[in-house]
Design an enzyme around this catalytic site. Structure first.
Site, PDB file in Angstrom:
ATOM      1  CG  ASP A  28      -2.071   1.191   1.071  1.00  0.00           C
ATOM      2  OD1 ASP A  28      -2.521   1.222   0.048  1.00  0.00           O
ATOM      3  OD2 ASP A  28      -2.549   1.856   2.149  1.00  0.00           O
ATOM      4  CB  CYS A  72     -20.729  -8.695  -9.568  1.00  0.00           C
ATOM      5  SG  CYS A  72     -19.443  -8.324  -8.797  1.00  0.00           S
ATOM      6  CB  CYS A  97     -25.550  -8.335  -6.927  1.00  0.00           C
ATOM      7  SG  CYS A  97     -25.407  -7.583  -5.602  1.00  0.00           S
ATOM      8  CB  CYS A 113     -21.542  -2.350  -3.965  1.00  0.00           C
ATOM      9  SG  CYS A 113     -21.316  -2.691  -5.817  1.00  0.00           S
ATOM     10  CB  CYS A 116     -15.018   8.032  -2.765  1.00  0.00           C
ATOM     11  SG  CYS A 116     -14.670   6.357  -1.656  1.00  0.00           S
ATOM     12  CB  CYS A 176     -17.631   5.023   3.631  1.00  0.00           C
ATOM     13  SG  CYS A 176     -19.429   4.613   3.342  1.00  0.00           S
ATOM     14  CB  CYS A 189     -19.576  -0.063  -1.497  1.00  0.00           C
ATOM     15  SG  CYS A 189     -17.790   0.213  -1.264  1.00  0.00           S
ATOM     16  CB  CYS A 217     -20.630  -7.102  -1.076  1.00  0.00           C
ATOM     17  SG  CYS A 217     -20.112  -8.395  -2.011  1.00  0.00           S
TER      18      CYS A 217
END
Length: 373
Positions: A135, A189, A192, A195, A215, A242, A245, A249
């Protein structure tokens, strides 16, 4: 060798393991270029500064032959949306409620890398070089995780595992060793779109596309200035990140909290902190509370800005005094948020007083109803 490597990765706490070829994939670079060209990275200049190295592993390190993609679980035992109706408390993203994942994941990556070098030498595979990333380098962990078979990038752009959902911290090891790659993961997915519907700020222009500028995670963590007014009410009581989303799922129903690394278990003081206590933090108090937490990196001022937005949305008039004390904060961004929060709370006070008056006056109640109609 690959099987032994997978076993060692599991021993070190990784629940997801796969290998991808380090060779260039043109579509990956094109998607990144398009995203940056549309300005959807917002003020994250570092995304663009090293875009060529980010696009392909070999652009960052030409000697790389394989990418070992790894995932460590932080699956929560509680409902991430449980505090949605607790306006007096701040909501912190699940990933930031425990210890800093950078430290835990990188330590495990380094241990695995050392094991790989020693094991390759023992097997007579020659000198093997490695680089570890988590990261903080120009690495596209999600596309590489998909290429290595860990999961697929869902419509919310996050990696989704059929076993662990989206609750995975991703890390990678670039190596000069040629390892047999895994097959890329196919998407699951289907039709669906939970999200996309759940996003409070409509941050998804289309399935698989994210506009970071809308976002809440970006706005409360990466964005340094005043939060745009159009998003403040939608932020609610989210003060760091947050999870909406991810939380909705269906694949996350398969994630087992027992698989989560103990280092990521939520600290009691971060699982549902009271806004009243957070608003009182000075710089020393902030650093003390968030020692060992990824939250510490955004600093006191940005964090208090977020808490003031949440306070303004709370409707809790008990917070007025603390908000007023921040009106003259030396940081203009904090002061701006305090002015907005006080205005919102004043509106709540007026509405509350109006409701009380109307309740005492039956005729007034009728007139108010007529006005609404």
């Amino acid at each position: 060798m690959k099987s032994a490597l997978s076993g060692e990765a599991q021993r070190l706490g990784f629940v997801a393991f796969g290998v991808a070829d380090a060779a260039p994939v043109p579509q990956r670079a094109e998607r990144l270029e398009q995203w940056l060209g549309d300005g959807r990275h917002g003020a994250m200049e570092w995304m663009e500064a090293r875009k060529d190295q980010r696009a392909e592993p070999q652009a960052l390190w030409p000697e790389a032959r394989s990418v070992i993609a790894l995932g460590m679980s932080y699956a929560p035992a509680h409902d991430p949306l449980a505090l949605a109706n607790a306006p007096d408390r701040g909501r912190i993203s699940v990933y930031a409620q425990g210890g800093d994942y950078h430290d835990t994941v990188k330590k495990a990556l380094k241990s695995l890398a050392r094991w790989l070098i020693a094991e390759a030498a023992r097997r007579g595979l020659g000198d093997v070089a490695v680089k570890v990333f988590v990261d903080t380098a120009p690495v596209m962990e999600k596309p590489l995780g998909e290429a290595a078979g860990l999961g697929w990038q869902g419509k919310h752009t996050n990696l989704v595992s059929r076993t662990h959902g989206s609750w995975l911290f991703l890390g990678s090891i670039y190596t000069t060793l040629d390892l047999p790659p895994d097959a890329p993961h196919s998407p699951h997915c289907g039709s669906c779109n939970r999200c996309l519907v759940a996003c409070p700020t409509d941050a998804f222009p289309a399935p698989g596309q994210l506009d970071a500028r809308r976002c809440i995670s970006y706005l409360t963590i990466e964005h340094k200035g005043p939060i745009p007014h159009e998003f403040r009410a939608a932020i609610g009581n989210r003060i760091y990140g947050c999870d909406d989303c991810l939380a909705v799922c269906p694949w996350n129903s398969f994630a087992d909290a027992a698989a989560a690394n103990l280092a990521f278990l939520p600290r009691a003081e971060l699982a549902g902190p009271k806004l009243a206590e957070l608003l009182a933090l000075d710089d020393a108090g902030f650093r003390s509370l968030f020692a060992g937490s990824p939250i510490k990196r955004i600093g006191r001022n940005r964090f208090i800005r977020n808490c003031l937005i949440a306070a303004g949305n709370s409707g809790d008039l008990n917070l007025v005094g603390q908000v007023e004390q921040l009106l003259d904060d030396p940081d203009p961004v904090v002061a701006d948020a305090a002015i907005w929060a006080l205005q919102r709370l004043s509106e709540s006070r007026n509405i509350s007083h109006e409701d009380t008056r109307m309740g005492e006056d039956g005729a007034g109640a009728v007139r108010r109803s007529d006005t609404v109609v």
